[in-house]
Design a protein around this motif. Structure first.
Motif, PDB file in Angstrom:
ATOM      1  N   GLU A 196     -34.403 -27.147 -34.944  1.00  0.00           N
ATOM      2  CA  GLU A 196     -33.077 -27.298 -35.532  1.00  0.00           C
ATOM      3  C   GLU A 196     -32.418 -28.603 -35.078  1.00  0.00           C
ATOM      4  OE1 GLU A 196     -34.141 -24.496 -33.988  1.00  0.00           O
ATOM      5  OE2 GLU A 196     -34.265 -23.104 -35.669  1.00  0.00           O
ATOM      6  N   THR A 247     -28.184 -29.730 -49.287  1.00  0.00           N
ATOM      7  CA  THR A 247     -28.674 -28.606 -48.475  1.00  0.00           C
ATOM      8  C   THR A 247     -30.176 -28.421 -48.666  1.00  0.00           C
ATOM      9  OG1 THR A 247     -28.095 -27.038 -50.221  1.00  0.00           O
ATOM     10  CG2 THR A 247     -26.479 -27.376 -48.464  1.00  0.00           C
ATOM     11  N   LYS A 248     -30.672 -28.781 -49.844  1.00  0.00           N
ATOM     12  CA  LYS A 248     -32.124 -28.686 -50.083  1.00  0.00           C
ATOM     13  C   LYS A 248     -32.870 -29.638 -49.158  1.00  0.00           C
ATOM     14  CE  LYS A 248     -31.529 -27.422 -54.907  1.00  0.00           C
ATOM     15  NZ  LYS A 248     -31.664 -27.855 -56.291  1.00  0.00           N
ATOM     16  N   SER A 260     -31.744 -30.822 -46.229  1.00  0.00           N
ATOM     17  CA  SER A 260     -31.640 -30.355 -44.843  1.00  0.00           C
ATOM     18  C   SER A 260     -32.583 -29.177 -44.598  1.00  0.00           C
ATOM     19  CB  SER A 260     -30.198 -29.993 -44.488  1.00  0.00           C
ATOM     20  OG  SER A 260     -29.728 -28.932 -45.261  1.00  0.00           O
ATOM     21  N   ASN A 261     -32.724 -28.300 -45.566  1.00  0.00           N
ATOM     22  CA  ASN A 261     -33.686 -27.192 -45.442  1.00  0.00           C
ATOM     23  C   ASN A 261     -35.120 -27.716 -45.408  1.00  0.00           C
ATOM     24  OD1 ASN A 261     -31.656 -25.266 -45.397  1.00  0.00           O
ATOM     25  ND2 ASN A 261     -31.778 -24.870 -47.596  1.00  0.00           N
ATOM     26  N   LEU A 310     -35.733 -29.089 -41.960  1.00  0.00           N
ATOM     27  CA  LEU A 310     -35.864 -27.976 -41.029  1.00  0.00           C
ATOM     28  C   LEU A 310     -37.231 -27.307 -41.170  1.00  0.00           C
ATOM     29  CD1 LEU A 310     -34.540 -26.269 -38.856  1.00  0.00           C
ATOM     30  CD2 LEU A 310     -33.555 -24.847 -40.663  1.00  0.00           C
ATOM     31  N   THR A 311     -37.694 -27.153 -42.398  1.00  0.00           N
ATOM     32  CA  THR A 311     -39.027 -26.580 -42.637  1.00  0.00           C
ATOM     33  C   THR A 311     -40.111 -27.456 -42.026  1.00  0.00           C
ATOM     34  OG1 THR A 311     -38.259 -25.580 -44.699  1.00  0.00           O
ATOM     35  CG2 THR A 311     -40.639 -25.822 -44.435  1.00  0.00           C
ATOM     36  N   LYS A 338     -39.943 -27.076 -38.179  1.00  0.00           N
ATOM     37  CA  LYS A 338     -40.496 -25.795 -37.714  1.00  0.00           C
ATOM     38  C   LYS A 338     -42.013 -25.765 -37.833  1.00  0.00           C
ATOM     39  CE  LYS A 338     -36.480 -22.859 -38.385  1.00  0.00           C
ATOM     40  NZ  LYS A 338     -35.886 -21.735 -39.128  1.00  0.00           N
TER      41      LYS A 338
END
Length: 177
Positions: free
Chosen positions: A53, A68-69, A71-72, A75-76, A79
């Motif tokens: 994160e 937001t897409k 940022s996701n 993040l993906t 991770k």
């Protein structure tokens, strides 16, 4: 290896985006790609003590992208421990965007400065010939001739004065014999 990973992630990302988001994310990915030139940046990205994160937040702080897409997506990647693939993802994203828009960038290498009219004429002729929008960047280099490169389309053309002189001399010598 990163190229295969990049294609999969770019395919997934592009399928979720609308046309207005593509240019913004292409710019953000390009900015992140250029940050990889710094060894300190790479060290931060590879820190095992930093959470996924926090790494994604750090990357987002470097760019002006409020999607937001995106940022996701970061993040993906964080991770999945795939942040080192971001330069390849950026390159693949730009290529897929160029294919989608049918607009490609190329370079003209020469030992002389090419004027705007000549550059525009070459862009028009290559655009018509290749059935795509072609935009050239003129680069002055130490090359005795001219070289035109469109790497995304796998096209390269060059004219060398030295090679021309050698071939002309060879042809004249054959004609004399």
């Amino acid at each position: 290896m990163h190229e295969v990973v990049a294609k999969k992630y770019v395919g997934a990302l592009l399928s979720s985006l609308d046309a207005s988001e593509i240019a913004q994310i292409d710019s953000a990915l390009s900015d992140i790609k250029s940050a990889f030139a710094s060894s300190k940046f790479v060290d931060i990205i590879n820190l095992p003590s930093l959470s996924a994160e926090k790494k994604a937040e750090f990357l987002l702080s470097l760019v002006e992208c409020n999607s937001t897409k995106f940022s996701n997506f970061l993040l993906t990647l964080a991770k999945a421990k795939r942040l080192e693939a971001l330069p390849d993802i950026s390159k693949e994203f730009s290529y897929q965007k160029a294919l989608r828009d049918n607009k490609f960038k190329g370079a003209i290498f020469s030992s002389f400065e090419l004027n705007e009219a000549s550059k525009k004429e070459l862009e028009d002729k290559f655009s018509k010939k290749l059935n795509a929008n072609i935009e050239f960047e003129s680069k002055k280099v130490d090359y005795d001739g001219i070289k035109i490169e469109l790497s995304d389309l796998g096209f390269e053309a060059s004219f060398s004065m030295n090679l021309f002189k050698e071939k002309l001399t060879e042809h004249i010598l054959k004609a004399i014999k």
